[in-house]
Enzyme design. Structure first.
Site, mmCIF file in Angstrom:
data_model
loop_
_atom_site.group_PDB
_atom_site.id
_atom_site.type_symbol
_atom_site.label_atom_id
_atom_site.label_comp_id
_atom_site.label_asym_id
_atom_site.label_seq_id
_atom_site.Cartn_x
_atom_site.Cartn_y
_atom_site.Cartn_z
ATOM 1 N N SER A 70 37.329 15.243 -87.449
ATOM 2 C CA SER A 70 38.602 15.070 -86.736
ATOM 3 C C SER A 70 39.538 16.275 -86.831
ATOM 4 C CB SER A 70 39.337 13.840 -87.255
ATOM 5 O OG SER A 70 38.674 12.678 -86.835
ATOM 6 N N LYS A 73 40.269 17.803 -83.583
ATOM 7 C CA LYS A 73 41.210 17.186 -82.636
ATOM 8 C C LYS A 73 42.451 18.057 -82.425
ATOM 9 C CE LYS A 73 39.301 12.630 -83.544
ATOM 10 N NZ LYS A 73 39.235 11.462 -84.383
ATOM 11 N N TYR A 195 32.411 14.193 -77.143
ATOM 12 C CA TYR A 195 33.213 13.903 -78.334
ATOM 13 C C TYR A 195 32.382 14.036 -79.614
ATOM 14 C CZ TYR A 195 35.849 11.161 -81.738
ATOM 15 O OH TYR A 195 36.499 10.747 -82.880
ATOM 16 N N TYR A 246 46.779 9.931 -90.249
ATOM 17 C CA TYR A 246 46.671 8.497 -89.904
ATOM 18 C C TYR A 246 47.695 7.653 -90.639
ATOM 19 C CZ TYR A 246 42.529 10.775 -88.304
ATOM 20 O OH TYR A 246 41.683 11.661 -87.722
ATOM 21 N N VAL A 264 36.825 13.290 -91.530
ATOM 22 C CA VAL A 264 35.987 12.541 -92.493
ATOM 23 C C VAL A 264 34.864 13.378 -93.104
ATOM 24 C CG1 VAL A 264 36.501 10.205 -91.666
ATOM 25 C CG2 VAL A 264 34.582 11.471 -90.681
HETATM 26 O O1 DON Z 1 34.743 9.550 -84.487
HETATM 27 C C1 DON Z 1 34.651 9.447 -85.701
HETATM 28 O O2 DON Z 1 34.785 8.387 -86.310
HETATM 29 C C2 DON Z 1 34.376 10.716 -86.465
HETATM 30 N N1 DON Z 1 33.498 11.558 -85.695
HETATM 31 C C3 DON Z 1 35.650 11.458 -86.750
HETATM 32 C C4 DON Z 1 36.676 10.634 -87.502
HETATM 33 C C5 DON Z 1 37.482 11.430 -88.437
HETATM 34 O O3 DON Z 1 37.146 12.516 -88.849
HETATM 35 C C6 DON Z 1 38.707 10.765 -88.937
HETATM 36 N N2 DON Z 1 39.353 11.591 -89.940
HETATM 37 N N3 DON Z 1 39.795 11.382 -91.001
#
Ligand code: DON
Length: 310
Positions: A70, A73, A195, A246, A264
């Site tokens: 993320s 993003k 994505y 978040y 993540v």
């Molecule tokens: O879409 C997802 O769930 C993961 N590819 C990315 C989520 C993420 O990194 C949230 N961050 N803390």
């Protein structure tokens, strides 16, 4: 009157933080809902600081590529904002959600307009819009990251992308639900492919600290050209501060006091406007999906350097 001294001797600060993190037991758990990330040892740690002129300092595993997830993003938001300007904000909000990064609950009573571009729902909308405008959102992201980091070897990790696709029911549900409100233009499978590749980018702390430099330079890219207006760069920094971690964004802002964005894969980038950008990596996550060592290290970084936007 108390005068706060702002130290820019970054290397000793990084070494001190790495020693402190090394001595800290308990690092959280690597993300296991994406099986390809579960293999990361939660005790890995790296941290890099990039100054606005491109000078980089680092400690630990700061040159080791990890899954940016993320953190990407931030860059797709900037790239789409650069292309379409304020019209983007009619399709995604700028308010903290107070819900987990992959939550669906607000979408129904807010008519398919995600709260902000950093929760998965909002990022799907941003990637969709960038894909419509560029013809290849993930490719545009990759070219941007390579140029800003000066690392032509930076790339997608297609094994991670495939792992996300194989366990992507939640993101598919989000995308279909938003599409039912007419807030997604591309076919959902096309968007999900974009994505997942976007999230799979493998980059090091040095790469991501450098790639985030445009936010410390108020919108100016590494080559001196302008990506964002000063006002747009302010918008991105502000949304990072309020929404980048978040449902822990208030805690992060209180502890660190810098715009930050987590992923993540265990990475977090943070911006001290005019001074530096930081990227820290520690794969063990807390229950909100933020790196335990990463938040602790940024907390210490802000305390030891006096750098904060407050
Ligand atoms: O879409 C997802 O769930 C993961 N590819 C990315 C989520 C993420 O990194 C949230 N961050 N803390």
């Amino acid at each position: 009157m108390v005068i706060v001294t702002v130290s820019t001797a970054f290397q000793p600060v990084l070494e001190r933080i790495a020693e402190e993190v090394e001595r800290t037991p308990g690092r959280g758990r690597s993300a296991d809902y994406i099986p390809a990330l579960a293999a990361y040892d939660p005790r890995r740690f790296g941290m890099a600081v990039a100054e606005p002129d491109g000078t980089v300092h680092g400690v630990g595993d700061w040159r080791e590529p990890f899954s940016a997830q993320s953190v990407t993003k931030v860059y797709t938001l900037a790239l789409d904002l650069a292309r379409e300007g304020d019209a983007l904000w009619e399709h995604v909000g700028r308010e903290p959600s107070g819900t987990p990064f992959n939550s669906l609950v607000q979408l129904e009573y807010e008519d398919g307009i995600p709260r902000n571009p950093f929760i998965n729902a909002g990022a799907l909308v941003v990637t969709d819009r960038l894909h419509t405008r560029s013809g290849d959102a993930a490719g545009e992201l990759l070219a941007f990251l390579r140029a800003e980091s000066g690392n032509p070897g930076l790339d997608f990790d297609l094994e991670v992308a495939a792992s996300q696709g194989a366990h992507g029911d939640r993101n598919a549900a989000l995308a279909h639900f938003i599409a039912s409100y007419g807030n997604i233009d591309n076919p959902v499978p096309v968007l999900l492919d974009q994505y997942f590749r976007q999230c799979s980018v493998a980059a090091s702390c040095a790469d991501l600290a450098l790639a985030t430099g445009f936010l410390a330079r108020h919108g100016i890219r590494a080559d001196g050209t302008r990506l964002l207006s000063r006002s747009q760069a302010k918008q991105v920094n502000a949304v990072m501060l309020t929404c980048g971690t978040y449902d822990a964004a208030g805690d992060f802002a209180s502890r660190v006091g810098l715009p930050g964005k987590s992923g993540v894969g265990g990475g977090i980038v943070a911006v001290a406007p005019d001074r530096c950008t930081v990227c820290v990596w520690g794969p063990g996550l807390d229950k909100r999906g933020n790196s335990v060592a990463g938040v602790a290290a940024l907390d210490r970084f802000a305390a030891l350097t006096g750098l904060s936007v407050f």
